[in-house]
Design an enzyme around this catalytic site. Structure first.
Site, PDB file in Angstrom:
ATOM      1  N   GLN B 224      40.770  38.402  38.327  1.00  0.00           N
ATOM      2  CA  GLN B 224      41.268  38.350  39.706  1.00  0.00           C
ATOM      3  C   GLN B 224      40.206  37.749  40.624  1.00  0.00           C
ATOM      4  O   GLN B 224      39.697  36.698  40.315  1.00  0.00           O
ATOM      5  CB  GLN B 224      41.706  39.739  40.180  1.00  0.00           C
ATOM      6  CG  GLN B 224      42.967  40.221  39.503  1.00  0.00           C
ATOM      7  CD  GLN B 224      44.182  39.436  39.934  1.00  0.00           C
ATOM      8  OE1 GLN B 224      44.367  39.156  41.105  1.00  0.00           O
ATOM      9  NE2 GLN B 224      45.012  39.055  38.977  1.00  0.00           N
ATOM     10  N   ASP B 225      39.876  38.415  41.724  1.00  0.00           N
ATOM     11  CA  ASP B 225      38.918  37.843  42.658  1.00  0.00           C
ATOM     12  C   ASP B 225      37.521  38.421  42.465  1.00  0.00           C
ATOM     13  O   ASP B 225      36.689  38.345  43.354  1.00  0.00           O
ATOM     14  CB  ASP B 225      39.390  38.071  44.098  1.00  0.00           C
ATOM     15  CG  ASP B 225      40.284  36.934  44.557  1.00  0.00           C
ATOM     16  OD1 ASP B 225      40.259  35.876  43.892  1.00  0.00           O
ATOM     17  OD2 ASP B 225      40.977  37.090  45.555  1.00  0.00           O
ATOM     18  N   ALA B 226      37.278  39.006  41.303  1.00  0.00           N
ATOM     19  CA  ALA B 226      35.954  39.567  41.062  1.00  0.00           C
ATOM     20  C   ALA B 226      34.987  38.451  40.652  1.00  0.00           C
ATOM     21  O   ALA B 226      35.397  37.462  40.058  1.00  0.00           O
ATOM     22  CB  ALA B 226      36.037  40.607  39.961  1.00  0.00           C
TER      23      ALA B 226
END
Lengths: 347, 609
Positions: B224-226
């Site tokens: 994801q946005d990690a």
């Protein structure tokens, strides 16, 4: 094998099916859009869909925004377009407005002339004399077809107000078809190729006696009409079907059991109840559960005035006071109580 | 009649009808040509609304206006000669307006204009030309590189991220006492700049750093946005920043001659926090700079008069009662006292401001954003030796998940990765202004530079797993991207509670970080436990961990009773009986019954068993 699955999927004692149904419908329901886009097609097929339709069904609205009925036909007619069309013409609702260009009132001799639209008249297979006969029969007026193909009515009065009121009544006078049936159109089923009639209105009480229609298959999306004519079981089926189809139409897949539970709950008392303060929630047994939902003051005052007792059998009221809820693990009670054991051992 | 009125074209001057004309188009063009000649003020804007058949003339203040190059007969009025003169500085910008080459349009007049974005787009119908094609973006977006290669929605996100970026917001930050301030330790100018960025001189107070990135997954830790960050880079100061927080207090005066006093509160004060809390204060009751402080420490000792007057009345000779109103470091916060100042309010009361600073090293949960609306939250800080490395031994600072790119269509992000890598090899900045070059021209330039320095022309490199030392099967896109550290940091937000304070009215736990509150177990959360059938867990949440309250209920009359400890008896005050049972109910329910009773309605509780 089949039996095994059957047992394992059965709902257990104390399963909160209502909450599960509410969540299963509510969560995907948030994705529903308020306004839906319609595709070009026959006027009769445009019905309310999406969230407004769901609200309409759950609020148990007396008259649907877009009533709609499907009339299926018996043996010969369902294969023959001409025969099907004849039945459709019996149903198709035609009022004076639909076939006339204008209504002329002659206040000096007390006569009203309906100038007919010949094309419109032809489209519904009627003659001026038929129109005249229908009007004179239904309104007990002297109506006659004129040589030019119009209809003239003698009102036998010269009072201006009376003439005007008659002419206004005439505008909406039913010429042929079933009142409330709307535009009835013969449609061909895409799957079976059989003909059936779709109409943009519904009045199945008057449609049922018409010859050649399949009385067992007639359908309307008007839940209250279904209840009135065919009874509560039919209304329940329509409610469930309409709910399910509205969700499906939005691309939302909800297990039928949840929808059926809602329909069952709404019809279980023999009449149709809405979900809300005027229906199911408003008729809850517990004072606290009702007060916790809407109109808190009203319920508390009534409870005080009539000395109501809350038996603490529901979920909401038990959470409120801080008791274990009578659901899930909370339905299990000890069959033999501690005191009883002590009493017995003393004896 | 009605038709005749609409035939007239009315003229509104600043919203007021002043007359009408027969031929609106001729009138409008006359006014415009007069303006371009300088016969009337250049601040006059005129617009003809063809649908309403109305002319609006606006001369008032507060209109947003934008300059456009005038186009007449398909030709730009900003001629080559004028441009040459401008470049030689023989003329200035305002000359162009006076010369009728440029004019300012307001929102209404823009409706009458057909604006070409570039000179090649001019058609016979064109009325104006943009001063520069980049003008279709705003100022903020023009500071980002390659905006023409990105999805529009991402521009808006970049615009909101850049506002949250930590940088050097003011060069005099050391003298300022902002209530909250974030200063980046090592701000860098971006390797890819734009005309707008340079014009703003943004690099003088930059708000980000050039991160070496690799578009690679790291054992799933950057899904994801990690993003995964190298501990080596963090230790070397990547993204490190200072957080300043100012606590301020005033010696307020009260009606009746009383006032607050800054001093070491005596142990007799109401609400005295205990000796250890005041340990760091100096004799004047105020903390000294460069002292380590943490939650619970007092920064400024303040003694205030009692909140209610009656307490002091009648007690003539006795010492006046006082209340402790000291500033305490909020729970979860710690740092070093940076500076303490004394000042005076307009009302001549003493003011103390204490600025506390703390270093914010990037940690798991901190937020970063690139200039392409791509945000990321650190999910893991990997030791330098466990990070992937290239053949030449370069270890990326940040690992970005490649799945974040195609769906968001931020091609500019990839372009920046590639071009910044080229810029770092070349040793000079590269221009990334919108429309300055075509994509092909850009790619040709960058690939040439990369090849010249012995790198893969598409920026792909062979990476080796830092943990196993094995080469990855695929070549990995590696380069440099300018990242902003955004001010959403866990250390300023994190909060826990197990037991703690409750509200006075309901006896339920408090809400919010400032009050050491819990997280609300709301209606929908409650429904989840109901649906699961977890009745005892639900009871624990709603009662035992919340507002449990024991009450005595009379078995005879159903009203609340009490325990008479002197007689060792339970008493029902209503029926006088002593046959009571203790039950646990929620305080909220007790409150409800109390309120119902106050309406002269008598609720009775019946008990089973």
């Amino acid at each position: 094998m089949a039996k095994k699955i059957d047992i394992s999927t059965k709902v257990q004692q104390g399963e909160p099916v209502g909450v599960i149904a509410a969540q299963s419908i509510g969560e995907p329901g948030t994705q529903m859009i308020l306004k839906t886009f319609h595709f070009a097609g026959i006027a009769a097929t445009i019905t309310t869909s999406g969230l407004p339709r769901i609200v309409e069904l759950l609020d148990a609205k007396k008259i649907p925004t877009t009533p709609f009925s499907s009339i299926y036909l018996m043996d010969e007619a369902k294969k023959d377009f001409v025969k099907a069309d004849q039945i459709a013409k019996k149903i198709n609702e035609v009022r004076v407005n639909d076939i006339s260009r204008r209504i002329l009132e002659n206040f000096s001799n007390g006569k009203i002339r309906i100038v007919l639209d010949k094309q419109a008249l032809e489209a519904v297979d009627l003659t001026p004399s038929q129109v005249a006969a229908r009007i004179s029969k239904a309104y007990e007026l002297d109506a006659a077809a004129t040589p030019e193909g119009n209809v003239e009515i003698s009102t036998h009065t010269k009072v201006l107000k009376d003439i005007r009121s008659i002419s206004v009544k005439l505008m909406h006078a039913l010429v042929s078809g079933v009142a409330g049936a709307g535009k009835a159109v013969v449609t061909q089923s895409k799957t079976t190729g059989e003909f059936y009639i779709e109409s943009a209105g519904s009045n199945i009480e008057l449609m049922l006696p018409i010859d050649g229609i399949d009385k067992a298959k007639i359908y309307t999306n008007d839940v209250f009409e279904m209840y009135k004519v065919l009874g509560i079981e039919a209304a329940r089926n329509v409610l469930a079907k309409e709910l399910k189809e509205t969700f499906d139409g939005q691309g939302i897949n909800i297990n039928e059991r949840h929808v059926l539970l809602v329909a069952d709950a709404m019809t279980s008392r023999g009449h149709i109840e809405s979900i809300g303060r005027h229906g199911l929630v408003g008729s809850k047994e517990s004072v606290f559960a009702r007060a916790a939902f809407e109109e808190t003051v009203k319920h508390l005052i009534n409870a005080a005035a009539f000395g109501e007792t809350d038996f603490m059998r529901g979920v909401t009221e038990n959470i409120l006071v801080g008791k274990q809820i009578p659901l899930g693990t909370g339905v299990v009670k000890l069959a033999v109580k501690k005191q009883d054991v002590e009493k017995k051992s003393k004896k | 009649m009605a038709k005749k009125i609409s035939e007239k074209c009315y003229i509104h001057l600043n919203g007021r009808a002043i007359g009408h004309v027969a031929d609106p188009l001729a009138f409008v063009s006359e006014v415009r040509s007069a303006r371009r000649k300088g016969a009337i003020s250049g601040e006059v804007n005129i617009a003809y609304m063809s649908r309403l058949n109305v002319i609006h003339i606006n001369t008032d203040r507060g209109r947003v206006r934008k300059p456009y190059i005038i186009v007449e007969d398909g030709k730009s009025k900003l001629t080559k000669e004028l441009l040459d003169k401008l470049q030689k500085k023989e003329i200035e910008f305002n000359y162009l307006i006076r010369a009728g080459a440029l004019e300012f349009l307001d929102a209404e007049e823009e409706e009458n204009a057909l604006v070409a974005i570039s000179e090649s787009d001019i058609t016979p119908k064109t009325t104006h030309l943009e001063v520069d094609p980049t003008m279709i973006f705003g100022l903020t977006i023009n500071t980002a590189p390659y905006p023409e290669s990105n999805n529009l929605a991402r521009h808006l996100m970049f615009a909101s991220y850049i506002k949250q970026a930590q940088g050097l917001y003011a060069t005099n930050f050391n003298l300022r006492f902002d209530s909250r301030a974030y200063i980046l330790f090592y701000p860098q100018a971006p390797l890819i700049t734009t005309t707008a960025y340079e014009t703003l001189k943004f690099s003088n107070h930059a708000s980000g750093q050039n991160f070496v990135i690799a578009l690679s997954t790291q054992y799933g830790y950057n899904k994801q946005d990690a993003v995964v960050v190298s501990k080596g880079a963090v230790d070397r100061g990547l993204g490190r920043s200072m957080f300043y927080k100012t606590y301020s207090d005033e010696e307020r005066r009260y009606p009746g001659g009383q006032k607050d006093v800054f001093k070491m509160p005596p142990a007799t004060t109401d609400g005295y926090l205990g000796e250890h809390a005041y340990a760091k204060l100096s004799d004047d009751g105020i903390i000294e700079p460069e002292l380590d402080v943490e939650e619970g420490d007092v920064l400024v000792g303040k003694v205030a008069p009692p909140r209610f007057l009656e307490e002091n009345l009648g007690a003539g000779g006795l010492e006046e009662k006082t209340r402790d109103d000291s500033i305490v470091v909020k729970p979860g916060e710690k740092g070093v006292v940076d500076r303490v100042i004394f000042t005076e309010s307009p009302g001549a009361t003493k003011i103390v401001k204490v600025r506390v600073r703390g270093i914010r090293v990037p940690e798991v949960g901190d937020k970063f954003g690139s200039r392409h609306g791509q945000k990321g939250v650190i999910s893991q800080v990997v030791p330098n030796e466990d990070m992937p490395f290239t053949e030449s031994g370069i270890v990326p600072d940040l690992l970005l998940n490649p799945h974040g790119i195609p769906g968001r269509m931020t091609f500019g992000h990839l372009l920046e990765t590639l071009s910044a890598k080229a810029a770092s090899l070349k040793g000079s900045k590269i221009d990334g202004t919108a429309f300055a070059q075509t994509g092909k021209e850009r790619m040709d330039d960058y690939t040439k530079i990369l090849e010249a320095y012995g790198f893969d022309k598409h920026g792909e490199e062979q990476l080796y797993d830092g943990v196993t030392g094995r080469p990855f099967k695929a070549k990995i896109f590696t380069g440099i991207v300018y990242y902003n550290r955004l001010y959403h940091m866990v250390s300023n937000k994190m909060q826990v509670r197990s037991r703690g304070s409750v509200q006075i009215l309901t006896h339920q736990p408090t809400e919010g970080k400032a009050r050491q509150g819990g997280l609300r177990f709301g209606e929908m959360e409650r429904d989840v436990l109901v649906a699961y059938g977890a009745s005892l867990l639900l009871k624990e949440r709603m009662l035992d961990q919340s507002d449990k309250w024991p009450v005595l209920i009379c078995n005879d009359c159903g009203s609340f009773g009490y325990r008479d400890y002197a007689k060792k008896l339970n008493v029902c005050p209503l029926c006088g009986g002593s046959n009571l049972t203790e039950v646990e109910i929620s305080y909220a329910f007790k409150l409800l019954l109390d309120e119902i009773r106050s309406l002269h309605i008598r609720p009775r509780i019946g008990l089973n068993e």
